[in-house]
Design a protein around this motif. Structure first.
Motif, PDB file in Angstrom:
ATOM      1  N   UNK A  21      16.485 104.040  67.704  1.00 49.33           N
ATOM      2  CA  UNK A  21      16.225 103.388  69.267  1.00 49.33           C
ATOM      3  C   UNK A  21      17.422 102.941  69.636  1.00 49.33           C
ATOM      4  N   UNK A  22      18.340 102.278  68.935  1.00 54.96           N
ATOM      5  CA  UNK A  22      19.673 101.785  69.086  1.00 54.96           C
ATOM      6  C   UNK A  22      20.610 102.827  69.768  1.00 54.96           C
ATOM      7  N   UNK A  23      20.665 104.198  69.086  1.00 54.86           N
ATOM      8  CA  UNK A  23      21.163 104.939  69.520  1.00 54.86           C
ATOM      9  C   UNK A  23      20.829 105.598  70.818  1.00 54.86           C
ATOM     10  N   UNK A  24      19.489 105.724  71.069  1.00 51.80           N
ATOM     11  CA  UNK A  24      18.825 106.096  72.174  1.00 51.80           C
ATOM     12  C   UNK A  24      19.358 105.221  73.439  1.00 51.80           C
ATOM     13  N   UNK A  25      19.362 103.952  72.900  1.00 55.72           N
ATOM     14  CA  UNK A  25      19.744 102.964  74.179  1.00 55.72           C
ATOM     15  C   UNK A  25      21.099 103.069  74.483  1.00 55.72           C
ATOM     16  N   UNK A  26      22.058 103.334  73.359  1.00 55.00           N
ATOM     17  CA  UNK A  26      23.441 103.319  73.794  1.00 55.00           C
ATOM     18  C   UNK A  26      23.758 104.778  74.513  1.00 55.00           C
ATOM     19  N   UNK A  27      22.973 105.944  74.219  1.00 50.87           N
ATOM     20  CA  UNK A  27      23.065 107.165  75.144  1.00 50.87           C
ATOM     21  C   UNK A  27      22.724 106.972  76.311  1.00 50.87           C
ATOM     22  N   UNK A  28      21.677 106.190  76.742  1.00 50.53           N
ATOM     23  CA  UNK A  28      21.364 105.745  78.112  1.00 50.53           C
ATOM     24  C   UNK A  28      22.217 105.209  78.699  1.00 50.53           C
ATOM     25  N   UNK A  29      22.844 104.056  78.248  1.00 47.79           N
ATOM     26  CA  UNK A  29      23.583 103.121  78.839  1.00 47.79           C
ATOM     27  C   UNK A  29      24.942 103.576  79.080  1.00 47.79           C
ATOM     28  N   UNK A  30      25.532 104.380  78.020  1.00 43.79           N
ATOM     29  CA  UNK A  30      27.002 104.957  77.954  1.00 43.79           C
ATOM     30  C   UNK A  30      27.100 106.492  78.262  1.00 43.79           C
ATOM     31  N   UNK A  31      26.168 107.175  78.090  1.00 41.38           N
ATOM     32  CA  UNK A  31      26.294 108.580  78.179  1.00 41.38           C
ATOM     33  C   UNK A  31      26.120 109.062  76.964  1.00 41.38           C
ATOM     34  N   UNK A 178      29.891 102.797  68.336  1.00 42.33           N
ATOM     35  CA  UNK A 178      29.928 103.797  67.115  1.00 42.33           C
ATOM     36  C   UNK A 178      28.771 103.000  66.018  1.00 42.33           C
ATOM     37  N   UNK A 179      28.115 103.946  65.655  1.00 40.36           N
ATOM     38  CA  UNK A 179      26.845 103.568  64.621  1.00 40.36           C
ATOM     39  C   UNK A 179      27.558 104.116  63.382  1.00 40.36           C
ATOM     40  N   UNK A 205      28.073  99.202  65.361  1.00 44.71           N
ATOM     41  CA  UNK A 205      26.945  98.738  64.579  1.00 44.71           C
ATOM     42  C   UNK A 205      26.927  99.418  63.145  1.00 44.71           C
ATOM     43  N   UNK A 206      26.983  98.231  62.339  1.00 39.47           N
ATOM     44  CA  UNK A 206      27.383  98.734  60.932  1.00 39.47           C
ATOM     45  C   UNK A 206      25.873  98.344  60.013  1.00 39.47           C
ATOM     46  N   UNK A 207      25.280  99.256  59.658  1.00 40.86           N
ATOM     47  CA  UNK A 207      23.870  99.179  59.025  1.00 40.86           C
ATOM     48  C   UNK A 207      23.791  99.574  57.344  1.00 40.86           C
ATOM     49  N   UNK A 208      23.061  98.656  56.817  1.00 40.42           N
ATOM     50  CA  UNK A 208      22.938  98.804  55.372  1.00 40.42           C
ATOM     51  C   UNK A 208      22.327  97.747  54.776  1.00 40.42           C
ATOM     52  N   UNK A 209      22.390  97.696  53.431  1.00 38.05           N
ATOM     53  CA  UNK A 209      22.010  96.782  52.705  1.00 38.05           C
ATOM     54  C   UNK A 209      22.729  96.415  51.357  1.00 38.05           C
TER      55      UNK A 209
END
Length: 334
Positions: A21-31, A178-179, A205-209
């Motif tokens: 979802x975050x990637x989708x938002x970034x694509x909408x915002x930045x192309x 960058x994700x 965005x750095x994601x993990x655990x």
């Protein structure tokens, strides 16, 4: 770096969905041309990017594959180990076909006389340990290996990251966002590259655990992630598991809290009691009792998964299943 966010996803908390979802938002915002996605395998990165998003092949992949393409698709040294082994039998390496998009798909092997020192060499580089602190045995191997790479015009996998850190001021394509997924298994060297590229991005965005670091053998350490200089409001913990029931979560929490250096995480289990049992009736060497216990679930209409720390521990189990005519498979193995 304008903004760096750490997203911690405890087991079953929907990290992939959240990131998609975050990637989708970034694509909408930045192309779409301004978004980069990286994970440990290309398949995992593609899953993050989701279906239907107009992201090009060069924007989605592993960190190694992004570097590989940006460096002009160099020859990979690990693809020519037969040549190396003929010239340096004292350092013979056992390896398999490698792919910059999936550099970690095979299990760690150490069958050849050079494998142990090769692995130590790569880990020391991945952890950015100064060369003058390397053991002499590693330095001796490094001199021969690096001379051979120069002669053959090849780069090894760690070179891809090192050369990118040295030579590439910005990420390929100059993305604005960058994700980077599974960041707990990034080495200090890989995180240094992400931070350098991030200096020219609006958001990273750095994601993990950190509790799920499993690639220590290649130099990964959760300290590299936990020591990033970010404020508390830049650390996000996904707080609801859709997979783990209450009793399982309680055991997992009691276990992981023994680790002193970690990001504290409070997350809710799913709405189910679940079951945890400890069996001393069997072990990996004598798994008959475990199979008998598993069959009670099978007869009740359940499916059963066996996990072990190492693949060799599953061999006695597989033999028992075959002798008893019980079908089994690994759905994640080709």
């Amino acid at each position: 770096m304008e903004r760096i966010d750490l997203v911690f996803g405890p087991p079953g908390c929907g990290k992939t969905t959240y990131l998609s979802r975050q990637i989708e938002r970034a694509v909408r915002a930045y192309g779409p041309e301004n978004v980069m996605v990286a994970s440990f395998t290309r398949a995992a990165a593609a899953e993050l990017a989701g279906r239907g998003l107009p992201l090009g092949k060069h924007q989605v992949g592993t960190l190694h594959s992004h570097c590989y393409r940006a460096l002009g698709n160099p020859l990979i040294a690990e693809r020519y180990l037969d040549d190396w082994n003929r010239e340096h039998p004292q350092y013979r390496l056992t390896g398999e076909a490698v792919d910059p998009d999936d550099p970690l798909v095979t299990e760690q092997r150490a069958d050849g006389p050079g494998d142990e020192v090769y692995n130590r060499y790569q880990v020391l580089r991945a952890r950015m340990v100064p060369r003058d602190l390397w053991p002499e045995t590693v330095q001796a191997f490094a001199r021969r290996w690096e001379a051979w790479k120069r002669e053959t015009g090849t780069l090894d996998f760690t070179d891809l990251i090192e050369f990118a850190l040295q030579d590439l001021e910005v990420a390929p394509g100059r993305p604005a966002v960058g994700f980077f997924d599974e960041a707990q298994d990034f080495t200090p060297l890989e995180l240094a590259l992400v931070r350098k590229w991030g200096e020219n991005m609006d958001r990273v965005v750095l994601a993990g655990d950190d509790d799920q670091t499993i690639y220590a053998f290649k130099g990964a350490t959760p300290d590299a992630l936990l020591s990033l200089p970010v404020e508390d409001d830049q650390r996000h913990v996904l707080s609801k598991s859709y997979r783990v029931p209450r009793r399982v979560q309680a055991v997992a929490e009691a276990w992981i809290r023994q680790v002193r250096r970690r990001q504290p995480k409070e997350y809710l289990p799913r709405d189910a009691t679940g079951e945890v049992s400890f069996s001393r009736a069997g072990n990996w060497r004598k798994p008959e009792a475990l199979v008998e216990q598993a069959m009670r679930y099978v007869e009740a209409g359940k499916t059963v998964m066996f996990l072990a720390a190492c693949s060799y521990m599953l061999e006695p189990l597989k033999q028992v299943l075959k002798r008893q005519g019980i079908p089994f498979h690994n759905p994640y193995r080709r």
